[in-house]
Design an enzyme around this catalytic site. Sequence first.
Site, PDB file in Angstrom:
ATOM      1  N   ARG A 294      25.518  -5.025 -31.814  1.00 49.65           N
ATOM      2  CA  ARG A 294      25.926  -4.466 -30.520  1.00 49.65           C
ATOM      3  C   ARG A 294      25.496  -5.398 -29.394  1.00 49.65           C
ATOM      4  O   ARG A 294      24.534  -6.152 -29.551  1.00 49.65           O
ATOM      5  CB  ARG A 294      25.253  -3.107 -30.291  1.00 49.65           C
ATOM      6  CG  ARG A 294      25.593  -2.049 -31.311  1.00 49.65           C
ATOM      7  CD  ARG A 294      24.751  -0.792 -31.058  1.00 49.65           C
ATOM      8  NE  ARG A 294      25.027   0.232 -32.060  1.00 49.65           N
ATOM      9  CZ  ARG A 294      24.360   0.337 -33.219  1.00 49.65           C
ATOM     10  NH1 ARG A 294      23.387  -0.503 -33.522  1.00 49.65           N
ATOM     11  NH2 ARG A 294      24.669   1.287 -34.084  1.00 49.65           N
TER      12      ARG A 294
ATOM     13  N   LYS B 168      19.978   0.725 -31.735  1.00 49.37           N
ATOM     14  CA  LYS B 168      20.389   2.049 -31.277  1.00 49.37           C
ATOM     15  C   LYS B 168      19.617   3.156 -31.994  1.00 49.37           C
ATOM     16  O   LYS B 168      19.219   4.138 -31.395  1.00 49.37           O
ATOM     17  CB  LYS B 168      21.892   2.211 -31.506  1.00 49.37           C
ATOM     18  CG  LYS B 168      22.486   3.408 -30.808  1.00 49.37           C
ATOM     19  CD  LYS B 168      23.979   3.460 -31.037  1.00 49.37           C
ATOM     20  CE  LYS B 168      24.569   4.767 -30.561  1.00 49.37           C
ATOM     21  NZ  LYS B 168      25.981   4.863 -30.948  1.00 49.37           N
TER      22      LYS B 168
ATOM     23  N   HIS C  97      32.537  -3.937 -27.552  1.00 45.90           N
ATOM     24  CA  HIS C  97      32.124  -3.203 -28.752  1.00 45.90           C
ATOM     25  C   HIS C  97      33.131  -3.365 -29.905  1.00 45.90           C
ATOM     26  O   HIS C  97      32.781  -3.221 -31.069  1.00 45.90           O
ATOM     27  CB  HIS C  97      31.919  -1.717 -28.429  1.00 45.90           C
ATOM     28  CG  HIS C  97      31.147  -0.990 -29.481  1.00 45.90           C
ATOM     29  ND1 HIS C  97      29.780  -1.120 -29.628  1.00 45.90           N
ATOM     30  CD2 HIS C  97      31.547  -0.138 -30.461  1.00 45.90           C
ATOM     31  CE1 HIS C  97      29.381  -0.365 -30.659  1.00 45.90           C
ATOM     32  NE2 HIS C  97      30.426   0.233 -31.161  1.00 45.90           N
TER      33      HIS C  97
ATOM     34  N   ARG D 134      32.399  -5.611 -32.826  1.00 48.13           N
ATOM     35  CA  ARG D 134      31.695  -4.986 -33.946  1.00 48.13           C
ATOM     36  C   ARG D 134      32.690  -4.417 -34.963  1.00 48.13           C
ATOM     37  O   ARG D 134      32.523  -4.593 -36.169  1.00 48.13           O
ATOM     38  CB  ARG D 134      30.797  -3.896 -33.364  1.00 48.13           C
ATOM     39  CG  ARG D 134      29.828  -3.253 -34.305  1.00 48.13           C
ATOM     40  CD  ARG D 134      28.858  -2.404 -33.465  1.00 48.13           C
ATOM     41  NE  ARG D 134      28.182  -1.377 -34.237  1.00 48.13           N
ATOM     42  CZ  ARG D 134      27.119  -1.598 -35.000  1.00 48.13           C
ATOM     43  NH1 ARG D 134      26.623  -2.800 -35.115  1.00 48.13           N
ATOM     44  NH2 ARG D 134      26.549  -0.604 -35.647  1.00 48.13           N
TER      45      ARG D 134
ATOM     46  N   HIS E 268      23.954   0.772 -39.923  1.00 54.25           N
ATOM     47  CA  HIS E 268      24.205   2.219 -39.927  1.00 54.25           C
ATOM     48  C   HIS E 268      23.343   2.863 -40.995  1.00 54.25           C
ATOM     49  O   HIS E 268      23.266   2.356 -42.115  1.00 54.25           O
ATOM     50  CB  HIS E 268      25.682   2.517 -40.229  1.00 54.25           C
ATOM     51  CG  HIS E 268      26.593   2.223 -39.094  1.00 54.25           C
ATOM     52  ND1 HIS E 268      26.412   2.744 -37.840  1.00 54.25           N
ATOM     53  CD2 HIS E 268      27.702   1.451 -39.016  1.00 54.25           C
ATOM     54  CE1 HIS E 268      27.375   2.308 -37.039  1.00 54.25           C
ATOM     55  NE2 HIS E 268      28.168   1.517 -37.722  1.00 54.25           N
TER      56      HIS E 268
ATOM     57  N   TYR F 199      36.569   2.337 -41.960  1.00 50.30           N
ATOM     58  CA  TYR F 199      37.067   1.042 -42.453  1.00 50.30           C
ATOM     59  C   TYR F 199      37.580   1.130 -43.887  1.00 50.30           C
ATOM     60  O   TYR F 199      38.077   0.161 -44.427  1.00 50.30           O
ATOM     61  CB  TYR F 199      35.969  -0.030 -42.364  1.00 50.30           C
ATOM     62  CG  TYR F 199      35.391  -0.130 -40.984  1.00 50.30           C
ATOM     63  CD1 TYR F 199      36.156  -0.631 -39.927  1.00 50.30           C
ATOM     64  CD2 TYR F 199      34.106   0.301 -40.713  1.00 50.30           C
ATOM     65  CE1 TYR F 199      35.639  -0.689 -38.637  1.00 50.30           C
ATOM     66  CE2 TYR F 199      33.578   0.235 -39.430  1.00 50.30           C
ATOM     67  CZ  TYR F 199      34.352  -0.244 -38.399  1.00 50.30           C
ATOM     68  OH  TYR F 199      33.847  -0.308 -37.131  1.00 50.30           O
TER      69      TYR F 199
END
Length: 198
Positions: free
Chosen positions: A47, A72, A143, A146, A169, A178
Site C-alpha cells: 500500500r 494496515k 491503490h 496493488r 492479508h 482474484y
Amino acid sequence: ESATKLRKERTRFLSDDERSRLLEACRLSTNKQLYPIVVFALSTGCRKGEILGLSITDIDLDRGIAILRDTKNGETRSVPVVGHLAELLEGQLEFSNAQYDQKAPKANRRYLFPRRDLTAPIDIRKAWENAVEQATVVDFRFHDLRHSTASYLAMQGRSLIEIADMLGHKTLHMVKRYSHLSADHKMGLAEELNDKMF
C-alpha cells in the site's frame, strides 16, 4: 451480503500497454521519487502508506527485503526486494542518505522517500495524478497498483494463499476477488496439459 460487497470491490488492474505508458510517465515525472515508489508498489503489492512509511533502515538489500512496520493490520511483515526494484532502491538509498547527511545528520528517523524538509515522507499525490493523466490511463487509483500485482500473480497461476501472503492479508477473504483470474489461467493450463497427453 459479503458476496455482494466482494463483487463491488474493485479489481482494476493495468493492461500491459497501460502499465508501460504509466511507468514511462512516472519515469519522466519532475518528481524523481515517483517512479521508484510506483515500481515498489507494482513489485510488492504494498500500500502507498506502507511504502511511504519506510525508513532507510527498513531496507536490507543484502538479504533482498524491505521490512514494513507500518501496516494496515498492525503486523510487521517483510516483502522481497528484487530485480529492477533492488536497482532503483540502491540509488534511492544513496539519494536519501546524502540528503540527510547534508541537511539533517542528527535526524532520528531517515525516510526512504523523504519530503524536501526531511521531516516526513514525500507527498506524491499531484505527481501521481499528473502521471496517470499523461499516460491516458482512465479510472485508475494508486491503490489499484496493488490490485494489479495481485492480478498478475493470479494470472501466473499463483495460489490465493501465496497472493494473500504477498499482500499481507490475514485471511483469504480479501484475495477471493482474484480467483476468477486464477481460474481462467488454470483453464488454459488444463487445456495445454490435455493437448500434450491425448
